[in-house]
Each structure stands twice: as structure tokens, then as C-alpha cells.
Design a protein around this motif. Structure first.
Motif, PDB file in Angstrom:
ATOM      1  N   ARG A   1       0.865  -1.156   0.000  1.00 31.29           N
ATOM      2  CA  ARG A   1       0.000   0.000   0.000  1.00 31.29           C
ATOM      3  C   ARG A   1       0.910   1.216   0.000  1.00 31.29           C
ATOM      4  NH1 ARG A   1      -5.243   0.168   0.412  1.00 31.29           N
ATOM      5  NH2 ARG A   1      -6.245   2.197   0.747  1.00 31.29           N
ATOM      6  N   MET A   2       0.582   2.202  -0.841  1.00 32.40           N
ATOM      7  CA  MET A   2       1.393   3.400  -0.994  1.00 32.40           C
ATOM      8  C   MET A   2       0.658   4.592  -0.404  1.00 32.40           C
ATOM      9  SD  MET A   2       3.832   1.937  -2.627  1.00 32.40           S
ATOM     10  CE  MET A   2       4.832   3.321  -3.128  1.00 32.40           C
ATOM     11  N   ALA A   3       1.421   5.573   0.036  1.00 34.12           N
ATOM     12  CA  ALA A   3       0.789   6.735   0.650  1.00 34.12           C
ATOM     13  C   ALA A   3       1.639   7.980   0.467  1.00 34.12           C
ATOM     14  CB  ALA A   3       0.550   6.493   2.137  1.00 34.12           C
ATOM     15  N   TRP A   4       1.001   9.114   0.637  1.00 28.10           N
ATOM     16  CA  TRP A   4       1.669  10.408   0.722  1.00 28.10           C
ATOM     17  C   TRP A   4       1.416  10.982   2.106  1.00 28.10           C
ATOM     18  CZ3 TRP A   4       4.979  12.376  -2.810  1.00 28.10           C
ATOM     19  CH2 TRP A   4       4.956  11.845  -4.102  1.00 28.10           C
ATOM     20  N   PHE A   5       2.469  11.500   2.699  1.00 25.73           N
ATOM     21  CA  PHE A   5       2.412  12.233   3.946  1.00 25.73           C
ATOM     22  C   PHE A   5       3.024  13.610   3.702  1.00 25.73           C
ATOM     23  CE2 PHE A   5       1.332   9.056   7.238  1.00 25.73           C
ATOM     24  CZ  PHE A   5       1.406   7.895   6.479  1.00 25.73           C
ATOM     25  N   ARG A   6       2.811  14.518   4.635  1.00 19.99           N
ATOM     26  CA  ARG A   6       3.456  15.820   4.529  1.00 19.99           C
ATOM     27  C   ARG A   6       3.807  16.337   5.917  1.00 19.99           C
ATOM     28  NH1 ARG A   6      -1.699  19.539   2.460  1.00 19.99           N
ATOM     29  NH2 ARG A   6      -2.850  19.546   4.439  1.00 19.99           N
ATOM     30  N   GLN A   7       4.809  17.199   5.952  1.00 23.56           N
ATOM     31  CA  GLN A   7       5.228  17.802   7.207  1.00 23.56           C
ATOM     32  C   GLN A   7       5.527  19.273   6.976  1.00 23.56           C
ATOM     33  OE1 GLN A   7       8.539  15.910   9.224  1.00 23.56           O
ATOM     34  NE2 GLN A   7       7.880  16.760  11.181  1.00 23.56           N
TER      35      GLN A   7
ATOM     36  N   PHE B   1      -0.802  12.456   7.579  1.00 22.44           N
ATOM     37  CA  PHE B   1      -1.253  11.643   6.469  1.00 22.44           C
ATOM     38  C   PHE B   1      -1.995  12.508   5.451  1.00 22.44           C
ATOM     39  CE2 PHE B   1      -3.107   8.226   4.167  1.00 22.44           C
ATOM     40  CZ  PHE B   1      -4.444   8.567   3.979  1.00 22.44           C
ATOM     41  N   VAL B   2      -1.768  12.214   4.173  1.00 31.15           N
ATOM     42  CA  VAL B   2      -2.456  12.952   3.107  1.00 31.15           C
ATOM     43  C   VAL B   2      -3.387  12.028   2.325  1.00 31.15           C
ATOM     44  CG1 VAL B   2      -2.164  14.246   0.963  1.00 31.15           C
ATOM     45  CG2 VAL B   2      -0.580  14.618   2.884  1.00 31.15           C
ATOM     46  N   ALA B   3      -2.843  10.924   1.799  1.00 27.39           N
ATOM     47  CA  ALA B   3      -3.643  10.031   0.962  1.00 27.39           C
ATOM     48  C   ALA B   3      -2.949   8.688   0.843  1.00 27.39           C
ATOM     49  CB  ALA B   3      -3.860  10.626  -0.427  1.00 27.39           C
ATOM     50  N   THR B   4      -3.741   7.658   0.543  1.00 27.38           N
ATOM     51  CA  THR B   4      -3.181   6.325   0.368  1.00 27.38           C
ATOM     52  C   THR B   4      -3.894   5.593  -0.747  1.00 27.38           C
ATOM     53  OG1 THR B   4      -2.615   4.246   1.482  1.00 27.38           O
ATOM     54  CG2 THR B   4      -4.706   5.264   2.086  1.00 27.38           C
ATOM     55  N   ILE B   5      -3.195   4.632  -1.363  1.00 30.15           N
ATOM     56  CA  ILE B   5      -3.779   3.835  -2.440  1.00 30.15           C
ATOM     57  C   ILE B   5      -3.216   2.425  -2.366  1.00 30.15           C
ATOM     58  CG2 ILE B   5      -1.978   4.517  -4.097  1.00 30.15           C
ATOM     59  CD1 ILE B   5      -4.197   4.463  -6.274  1.00 30.15           C
ATOM     60  N   SER B   6      -4.061   1.438  -2.603  1.00 26.96           N
ATOM     61  CA  SER B   6      -3.584   0.060  -2.667  1.00 26.96           C
ATOM     62  C   SER B   6      -3.069  -0.219  -4.066  1.00 26.96           C
ATOM     63  CB  SER B   6      -4.713  -0.907  -2.313  1.00 26.96           C
ATOM     64  OG  SER B   6      -5.764  -0.797  -3.250  1.00 26.96           O
ATOM     65  N   TRP B   7      -1.944  -0.966  -4.139  1.00 28.15           N
ATOM     66  CA  TRP B   7      -1.381  -1.201  -5.470  1.00 28.15           C
ATOM     67  C   TRP B   7      -2.295  -2.081  -6.310  1.00 28.15           C
ATOM     68  CZ3 TRP B   7       2.430   1.715  -7.073  1.00 28.15           C
ATOM     69  CH2 TRP B   7       2.994   1.431  -8.316  1.00 28.15           C
ATOM     70  N   VAL B   8      -2.877  -3.075  -5.683  1.00 23.88           N
ATOM     71  CA  VAL B   8      -3.842  -3.929  -6.380  1.00 23.88           C
ATOM     72  C   VAL B   8      -5.240  -3.450  -6.015  1.00 23.88           C
ATOM     73  CG1 VAL B   8      -4.740  -6.261  -6.631  1.00 23.88           C
ATOM     74  CG2 VAL B   8      -2.286  -5.885  -6.362  1.00 23.88           C
ATOM     75  N   GLY B   9      -6.008  -3.154  -6.998  1.00 31.76           N
ATOM     76  CA  GLY B   9      -7.369  -2.685  -6.759  1.00 31.76           C
ATOM     77  C   GLY B   9      -7.505  -1.180  -6.785  1.00 31.76           C
ATOM     78  N   GLY B  10      -6.490  -0.484  -6.328  1.00 30.35           N
ATOM     79  CA  GLY B  10      -6.504   0.974  -6.395  1.00 30.35           C
ATOM     80  C   GLY B  10      -7.440   1.660  -5.432  1.00 30.35           C
ATOM     81  N   SER B  11      -7.775   1.014  -4.319  1.00 27.59           N
ATOM     82  CA  SER B  11      -8.651   1.681  -3.352  1.00 27.59           C
ATOM     83  C   SER B  11      -7.906   2.854  -2.718  1.00 27.59           C
ATOM     84  CB  SER B  11      -9.105   0.708  -2.272  1.00 27.59           C
ATOM     85  OG  SER B  11      -8.007   0.235  -1.523  1.00 27.59           O
ATOM     86  N   THR B  12      -8.611   3.970  -2.541  1.00 29.92           N
ATOM     87  CA  THR B  12      -7.993   5.192  -2.047  1.00 29.92           C
ATOM     88  C   THR B  12      -8.682   5.700  -0.788  1.00 29.92           C
ATOM     89  OG1 THR B  12      -9.407   6.546  -3.460  1.00 29.92           O
ATOM     90  CG2 THR B  12      -7.283   5.888  -4.363  1.00 29.92           C
ATOM     91  N   TYR B  13      -7.926   6.519  -0.065  1.00 31.94           N
ATOM     92  CA  TYR B  13      -8.457   7.158   1.140  1.00 31.94           C
ATOM     93  C   TYR B  13      -7.701   8.456   1.318  1.00 31.94           C
ATOM     94  CZ  TYR B  13      -9.982   7.896   5.929  1.00 31.94           C
ATOM     95  OH  TYR B  13     -10.527   8.431   7.048  1.00 31.94           O
ATOM     96  N   TYR B  14      -8.438   9.525   1.721  1.00 26.57           N
ATOM     97  CA  TYR B  14      -7.846  10.848   1.809  1.00 26.57           C
ATOM     98  C   TYR B  14      -8.076  11.483   3.176  1.00 26.57           C
ATOM     99  CZ  TYR B  14      -7.715  10.565  -3.291  1.00 26.57           C
ATOM    100  OH  TYR B  14      -7.477  10.174  -4.595  1.00 26.57           O
ATOM    101  N   ALA B  15      -7.158  12.342   3.551  1.00 28.50           N
ATOM    102  CA  ALA B  15      -7.378  13.188   4.714  1.00 28.50           C
ATOM    103  C   ALA B  15      -8.469  14.196   4.373  1.00 28.50           C
ATOM    104  CB  ALA B  15      -6.089  13.914   5.084  1.00 28.50           C
TER     105      ALA B  15
END
Length: 119
Positions: free
Chosen positions: A33-39, A47-61
């Protein structure tokens, strides 16, 4: 081991768009699972956003929902963060991160890329 290299940061004005890229290498990302964070300066990493490599499910702050879009290109082993309607409060160092689907914590991190939004 997974190596992550971010690019695409820069200085933009409020309301502008920017696309960050995160090139991954070292392992197949099928079980990741991949994600973007920021500081931001003086603040904790968030946390900013995440995506699963298989399926591509996403979730956002909540702070970026509707403005940012996370996506991945399996052929290029690259994750993107499309950022629209940027605000000064989006100014931060943005980090790409990865974890296996079994892990709770993200244990692979990139070096970060600076995004500065002027008002």
C-alpha cells in the motif's frame, strides 16, 4: 527493500496545481500500500492520501479531499499525487511511503519534496 524517490515539488501560487511523482524500485509492489504524507515547518508529519497497489482503493485526509487525487501507474511503478486548488496551508515537505498490506506502519520512505504555496 523498497526505494522511493519523489519529484515534482516547487513554488506555486494559491489556486494553482502541481503533480508529485514517486518512483518505486526494489520489489514488486503487488502486496504493498502506498501513501503520501506531509510535514509543515514546526508541525508533525500528517497523512495525506493512500492507495492500494492492487485494486486501487484510495483514502484521503479531510483537509485534501476533493482537491488532491492519488493514483498509480503499475507499468511505471510510480505513484502520483495530483494537487489542485492549492492553498498556503498545503505548504510542506511531501513524503512518499510504502508498507506491505500486512504491516500497520509505513516502513519505507522517500527523501521528500518541498511544496511551497504562496498567497
Amino acid at each position: 527493500q523498497v526505494q522511493l524517490v519523489e519529484s515534482g515539488g516547487g513554488l506555486v501560487q494559491a489556486g494553482d496545481s502541481l503533480r508529485l511523482s514517486c518512483a518505486a524500485s526494489g520489489r514488486t509492489l503487488r502486496n504493498y500500500r502506498m501513501a503520501w504524507f506531509r510535514q509543515a515547518p514546526g508541525k508533525e508529519r500528517e497523512f495525506v492520501a493512500t492507495i492500494s497497489w492492487v485494486g486501487g482503493s484510495t483514502y484521503y485526509a479531510d483537509s485534501v479531499k476533493g482537491r488532491f487525487t492519488i493514483s498509480r501507474d503499475s507499468a511505471k511503478n510510480t505513484v502520483y499525487l495530483q494537487m489542485n486548488s492549492l492553498k498556503p496551508e498545503d505548504t510542506a515537505v511531501y513524503y512518499c511511503a510504502a508498507r506491505t498490506v500486512r504491516d500497520k506502519d509505513y516502513n519505507y520512505w522517500g527523501q521528500g519534496t518541498q511544496v511551497t504555496v504562496s498567497s
